[in-house]
Scaffold this active site. Structure first.
Site, PDB file in Angstrom:
ATOM      1  CB  SER A   1      49.599  42.991  41.618  1.00 21.02           C
ATOM      2  OG  SER A   1      49.092  41.917  40.156  1.00 21.02           O
TER       3      SER A   1
ATOM      4  NE  ARG B   1      42.587  40.202  35.844  1.00 24.13           N
ATOM      5  CZ  ARG B   1      42.685  41.026  34.685  1.00 24.13           C
ATOM      6  NH1 ARG B   1      42.513  40.702  33.132  1.00 24.13           N
ATOM      7  NH2 ARG B   1      42.798  42.482  34.534  1.00 24.13           N
TER       8      ARG B   1
ATOM      9  CE  LYS C   1      46.598  45.608  36.126  1.00 24.02           C
ATOM     10  NZ  LYS C   1      45.690  45.212  37.374  1.00 24.02           N
TER      11      LYS C   1
END
Length: 206
Positions: free
Chosen positions: A106, A37, A135
């Site tokens: 997601s 990521r 997040k």
């Protein structure tokens, strides 16, 4: 069928040496999937880091998944891509990467979960189970009850994401998750290898 159970999502704030250390340790500890990521937008650096991780995962049988960027996944011939709701539409991504690559998506609410059942994806990341500092834009937290309900409704395997650690990983698996995605619990551990071994034991504890 890929093994989604212990799914490492890397922390983009690790420098290259730290990243290599975490990946090597996580492999030794029994991680089953690695998602790279990178949110900083430097594609050249993303590709460079992906090549390094791919080399470390070579011969291990552990798939390398690229977060968000289909172009980077294609550039390094990664094993798959994980997309968010605002990324490239999955139908186009599937055309580009082909049928033999892993494609994840997601889903952040029940409508997205329902819509995803008809899409050409291999698994869904159920985000977020709990609010988490990695997040910051979470609008909905599924909780364990939401995860259990989602697992009952989904034809696709669910990887639980968000706020998962030693204290709740077993509960997430018991609620029907095919796997748990972890950032801090592995990336920030003193020994990622020991952390992975402990997490695996907890997941499969009777």
């Amino acid at each position: 069928m890929p093994d989604y159970s212990l799914y490492l999502v890397t922390d983009e704030n690790l420098d290259l040496e730290q990243l290599k250390f975490v990946i090597k340790e996580a492999v030794a500890g029994g991680v089953t999937m690695v998602q790279l990521r990178e949110k900083h937008g430097d594609v050249r650096e993303f590709i460079q880091r992906a090549m390094v991780v791919k080399a470390l995962l070579m011969e291990t049988g552990i798939p390398l998944i690229i977060n968000d960027r289909v172009d980077v996944a294609l550039a390094v011939d990664a094993d798959g891509v994980h997309l968010g709701q605002s990324d490239m539409p999955v139908a186009i991504a599937r055309q580009l990467i082909g049928d033999d690559k892993i494609l994840g998506l997601s889903v952040e609410n029940e409508q997205q979960l329902a819509d995803a059942q008809h899409l050409p994806v291999d698994y869904l990341g159920l985000s977020a189970i709990y609010p988490t500092p990695t997040k910051t834009n979470t609008v909905y937290a599924w909780g364990l009850d939401g995860l259990e309900k989602a697992a009952g409704e989904s034809r696709l395997p669910l990887v639980a994401i968000g706020g998962l650690n030693e204290s709740n990983i077993k509960s997430a698996m018991d609620a029907g998750a095919a796997g748990v995605a972890l950032v801090s619990a592995i990336c920030h551990a003193t020994s990622p290898s020991d952390a992975c071994q402990k997490l695996r034991k907890l997941m499969h504890a009777d």
